[in-house]
Design an enzyme around this catalytic site. Structure first.
Site, mmCIF file in Angstrom:
data_model
loop_
_atom_site.group_PDB
_atom_site.id
_atom_site.type_symbol
_atom_site.label_atom_id
_atom_site.label_comp_id
_atom_site.label_asym_id
_atom_site.label_seq_id
_atom_site.Cartn_x
_atom_site.Cartn_y
_atom_site.Cartn_z
ATOM 1 N N ASP A 192 0.842 -1.202 0.000
ATOM 2 C CA ASP A 192 0.000 0.000 0.000
ATOM 3 C C ASP A 192 0.877 1.253 0.000
ATOM 4 O O ASP A 192 0.580 2.244 -0.673
ATOM 5 C CB ASP A 192 -0.904 -0.019 1.244
ATOM 6 C CG ASP A 192 -2.152 0.839 1.079
ATOM 7 O OD1 ASP A 192 -2.141 1.745 0.250
ATOM 8 O OD2 ASP A 192 -3.130 0.603 1.811
ATOM 9 N N HIS A 241 -8.664 -2.517 7.725
ATOM 10 C CA HIS A 241 -7.650 -1.767 6.967
ATOM 11 C C HIS A 241 -8.073 -0.305 7.025
ATOM 12 O O HIS A 241 -8.955 0.131 6.284
ATOM 13 C CB HIS A 241 -7.590 -2.286 5.527
ATOM 14 C CG HIS A 241 -6.589 -1.572 4.677
ATOM 15 N ND1 HIS A 241 -5.349 -2.114 4.381
ATOM 16 C CD2 HIS A 241 -6.617 -0.364 4.075
ATOM 17 C CE1 HIS A 241 -4.678 -1.256 3.622
ATOM 18 N NE2 HIS A 241 -5.421 -0.179 3.420
ATOM 19 N N HIS A 258 -7.262 3.942 7.479
ATOM 20 C CA HIS A 258 -6.315 5.000 7.111
ATOM 21 C C HIS A 258 -6.363 6.125 8.144
ATOM 22 O O HIS A 258 -7.288 6.207 8.944
ATOM 23 C CB HIS A 258 -6.644 5.527 5.718
ATOM 24 C CG HIS A 258 -6.183 4.618 4.608
ATOM 25 N ND1 HIS A 258 -6.055 5.029 3.310
ATOM 26 C CD2 HIS A 258 -5.814 3.319 4.610
ATOM 27 C CE1 HIS A 258 -5.632 4.025 2.557
ATOM 28 N NE2 HIS A 258 -5.483 2.971 3.320
ATOM 29 N N CYS A 302 -3.530 8.083 1.015
ATOM 30 C CA CYS A 302 -4.218 9.085 0.206
ATOM 31 C C CYS A 302 -3.330 10.246 -0.191
ATOM 32 O O CYS A 302 -3.174 11.195 0.586
ATOM 33 C CB CYS A 302 -5.424 9.619 0.973
ATOM 34 S SG CYS A 302 -6.795 8.499 0.946
ATOM 35 N N ASN A 346 -1.960 5.537 5.474
ATOM 36 C CA ASN A 346 -2.282 4.370 6.292
ATOM 37 C C ASN A 346 -2.059 4.661 7.767
ATOM 38 O O ASN A 346 -1.295 5.546 8.146
ATOM 39 C CB ASN A 346 -1.390 3.205 5.872
ATOM 40 C CG ASN A 346 -1.875 2.565 4.590
ATOM 41 O OD1 ASN A 346 -2.938 1.970 4.562
ATOM 42 N ND2 ASN A 346 -1.104 2.715 3.531
HETATM 43 ZN ZN ZN Z 1 -4.872 1.331 2.199
#
Ligand code: ZN
Length: 306
Positions: A15, A208, A210, A241, A250
């Site tokens: 990621d 998961h 963020h 992001c 994350n």
């Molecule tokens: Zn992610």
């Protein structure tokens, strides 16, 4: 009260690296993974099996998997978007795959140019391939945009649960929920994971989450309260992001491990060695911003590291 032991699944090499424009050299990736293993992380998502023309950062995935497989006891994971990726992952010898499936139709079309229903069929095809060729392979789905979508906005909770039920029925081992775009809040996280557990029982999987808007840890705590015992996180908060400048993406592995260990929830991860693993990360991506409050502040006096 949540579980007394949790699994921290490190997703930085996947990621994280997929959202950085530059590619990290293979040797640097391997040194970083070695440092993560040395810190006690027992499951690492080492990359994705996607065409190199789409994600050149992942062009060396076979070599990275081969290196990671050299660590006995490490569960080597990779992301696959489709059956072709799953076949490549099996050929490379990964222990577990994770398949992102969007709860938002708009995100699904934009991301993989397939409807949600087509993605459920693709997952069923992957499960069939596993039956035929790789019975030992772990198969997880992460329902992406489960808490909101930047394209369509609100995502109905009933849509998320219907997707999860269909995916569980398709035969995957675990279905987790992903806050792909950093829109979740703790009340929503607690509610949705509680509903997920009552919908699919023991197949309810990882959180998961963020940290796009600073709610990463609060959301993890809410998920833990709702019975979640597996948490994805990224060293230095790498990834997530890129369109939220100044915000980490994350959840930061170092901060998450600190929170759980300070609460007496066992992670099996040494914070000192985890913080040391930032060195090979930064060596491999010089100048790339990384995040984390615990590494900045240091470990408090009297804190007992693993
Ligand atoms: Zn992610």
């Amino acid at each position: 009260m949540g579980a007394s032991t949790v699994l921290i699944s490190e997703v930085g090499p996947r990621d994280g690296l997929q959202s950085v424009a530059r590619s990290m050299a293979t040797a640097d990736k391997c040194a970083w993974i070695d440092a993560l293993v040395a810190a006690g992380l027992s499951e690492i998502e080492v990359g994705s099996f996607v065409p190199a023309r789409l994600l050149p950062q992942m062009a060396d995935i076979d070599a990275v998997v081969a290196h990671a497989l050299g660590h006995p006891g490490l569960r080597v994971m990779a992301l696959v978007p489709n059956l072709r990726g799953a076949e490549a992952a099996v050929a490379a010898g990964v222990h577990k795959i994770t398949i992102p499936v969007s709860a938002s139709e708009a995100h699904s079309m934009a991301n993989v140019r397939r409807t949600r229903a087509q993605m459920v069929d693709e997952v069923a095809a992957i499960v069939y391939m596993r039956q035929q060729h790789a019975p030992q392979l772990g198969v997880e789905v992460g329902v992406s945009t489960a808490f909101g979508c930047t394209l369509q906005g609100r995502v109905a909770e009933d849509d998320v649960l219907r997707m999860a039920a269909q995916l569980a029925a398709a035969g995957v081992d675990e279905v987790g929920l992903s806050d792909t775009t950093g829109m979740a809040n703790p009340a929503q996280v607690r509610r949705l994971f509680t509903r997920l557990r009552s919908e699919i029982g023991a197949r309810a999987g990882a959180a998961h989450l963020h940290n796009t808007r600073g709610l990463g840890l609060a959301n993890c705590l809410a998920a833990w309260d709702a019975g979640v015992a597996t948490f994805d996180a990224s060293l230095g908060g790498l990834g997530g992001c890129p369109y939220a400048p100044g915000a980490s993406g994350n959840v930061v592995t170092e901060d998450l491990v600190f929170m759980f260990e300070a609460m007496g929830v066992r992670t099996g991860v040494s914070l000192e060695r985890l913080i040391a693993a930032r060195v090979p990360l930064q060596r491999g991506l010089p100048g790339e911003p990384i995040y984390g409050m615990t590494p900045e502040a240091g470990l408090p006096k009297g804190f007992r590291d693993v």
